[in-house]
Design an enzyme around this catalytic site. Structure first.
Site, short mmCIF file in Angstrom:
data_model
loop_
_atom_site.label_atom_id
_atom_site.label_comp_id
_atom_site.label_asym_id
_atom_site.label_seq_id
_atom_site.Cartn_x
_atom_site.Cartn_y
_atom_site.Cartn_z
N LYS A 166 4.10 -11.43 9.48
CA LYS A 166 3.37 -11.29 8.22
C LYS A 166 3.71 -12.43 7.26
CE LYS A 166 2.37 -7.52 5.07
NZ LYS A 166 2.17 -6.07 5.12
N ARG A 216 0.84 -1.19 0.00
CA ARG A 216 0.00 0.00 0.00
C ARG A 216 0.88 1.26 0.00
NH1 ARG A 216 -4.95 -0.11 3.94
NH2 ARG A 216 -3.45 -0.22 5.65
N ARG A 276 -1.39 -1.74 14.09
CA ARG A 276 -0.19 -2.36 14.67
C ARG A 276 -0.47 -2.85 16.08
NH1 ARG A 276 1.07 -2.42 10.29
NH2 ARG A 276 2.81 -1.51 9.17
#
Ligand code: ATP
Length: 320
Positions: free
Chosen positions: A182, A117, A317
């Site tokens: 991730k 992004r 986060r």
């Protein structure tokens, strides 16, 4: 891309994981050992680990299972394009929106300009991961696109569960996490006009056998090999499963909207009930994450009560 054909041929030969001498590779491709050595350097620049051992030749650090367009195409009804070397699979579909059918898939072995992004980079070494995009024409228009982008994450995690791979979760809006690291990033890009159909390009990069040495990534990450406890992964089967799952989920979403996706998303929420912060430009809000609402917004509980946040500029986060 023609200029890459020698490197791709070399990789095909080396993909068996055994040693091949510079001489035999040169003979096979009709060029000198020096030329082979140059091409090997190019391959290394794509992020592939190739070793050279004096007297033995070249070997890949690990065997490579290349993607095969025909094998994938034979199992799915979506048109599939495999471009081993590409700038970005999302960009390729965006550039060709006028000439492709809804549902078209683009796959690559390596992205020279993989992106996340807001212009962030997606690290995309050759052959170690999956880089995948699908074009979807959404008749309901842009307003329905936020929900759709959440549906994508649910579809991919559920597809992994159906293959017996448990423990993968979602980070709002749609990244895949495993033990707070991730595993995959999903990037939905959109073009369309108010009132008309939305043209969505849904991209995903999932780490499969990428190694630790990839230090260019500035946040904790993980590869699927660690999730499933082995690095033999059938990348073609995985691609097929994701294409089928996405296609099915997007059709379901078009018929019924977010109806049962909210519950499905919340079951997989990596941060539900945990402290998080939402970063919006220079602003930050901290609170307890309470899953998503029917509009696809993330619910945050603070001293001021429960509030839903939505929008492409928000990053979630882990909180302290
Ligand atoms: P957001 O929460 O806003 O989505 P993000 O940092 O997760 O933020 P993305 O745009 O989804 O951002 O992805 C880009 C970021 O992901 C990069 O800035 C980098 O930190 C990280 N990244 C890049 N390549 C990889 C990869 N192969 N695997 C895991 N993480 C990566």
């Amino acid at each position: 891309m023609k200029e890459h054909s020698v490197k791709l041929a070399l990789l095909k030969t080396l993909s068996d994981g055994t040693f091949h001498s510079g001489e035999s590779l040169g003979e096979q491709l009709g060029m000198s050992r020096a030329a082979i050595s140059k091409h090997i350097q190019g391959i290394q620049e794509w992020g592939v680990d190739v070793f050279r051992v004096q007297g033995k030749g070249y070997q890949l650090a690990q065997p490579l299972m290349m993607l095969e367009e025909a094998a994938i195409q034979s199992q799915v009804s979506n048109p599939v394009e495999l471009h081993p070397i590409i700038g970005s699979t999302n960009q390729h579909l965006i550039d060709n929106l006028d000439n492709i059918a809804s549902g078209t898939v683009c796959l690559a072995e390596y992205q020279a300009s993989g992106r996340g992004r807001r212009g962030r980079q997606w690290i995309s070494p050759f052959g170690s991961n999956l880089y995948f995009s699908m074009y979807w024409r959404l008749e309901a228009g842009m307003a329905a696109a936020m929900g759709l982008s959440l549906v994508v994450g649910v579809a991919v995690v559920e597809a992994l569960e159906n293959m017996g791979f448990d423990g993968v979760k979602l980070k709002w809006p749609n990244d895949l996490y495993y033990q707070d690291r991730k595993l995959a990033g999903i990037l939905v890009e959109m073009s369309g006009q108010a009132g008309g159909a939305a043209h969505l390009v849904i991209g995903m990069g999932m780490n499969l056998i990428m190694q630790d040495r990839e230090s260019a990534i500035d946040q904790p990450w993980v590869s699927l090999a660690e999730v499933i406890g082995q690095d033999r992964i059938d990348r073609n089967q995985l691609a097929i499963a994701f294409i089928q799952a996405l296609d099915k989920a997007l059709r379901e979403y078009e018929l019924h909207g977010m109806q049962d996706f909210v519950e499905r998303w919340n079951r997989l929420d990596n941060f539900i009930g945990r402290k998080v912060k939402l970063i919006m430009g220079n602003n930050e809000v901290s609170g307890i994450e309470r899953g998503i609402d029917a509009h696809g917004g993330v619910l945050l509980e603070t001293g001021q009560g429960l509030k839903s946040y939505v929008g492409g500029e928000i990053s979630l986060r882990k909180g302290e």
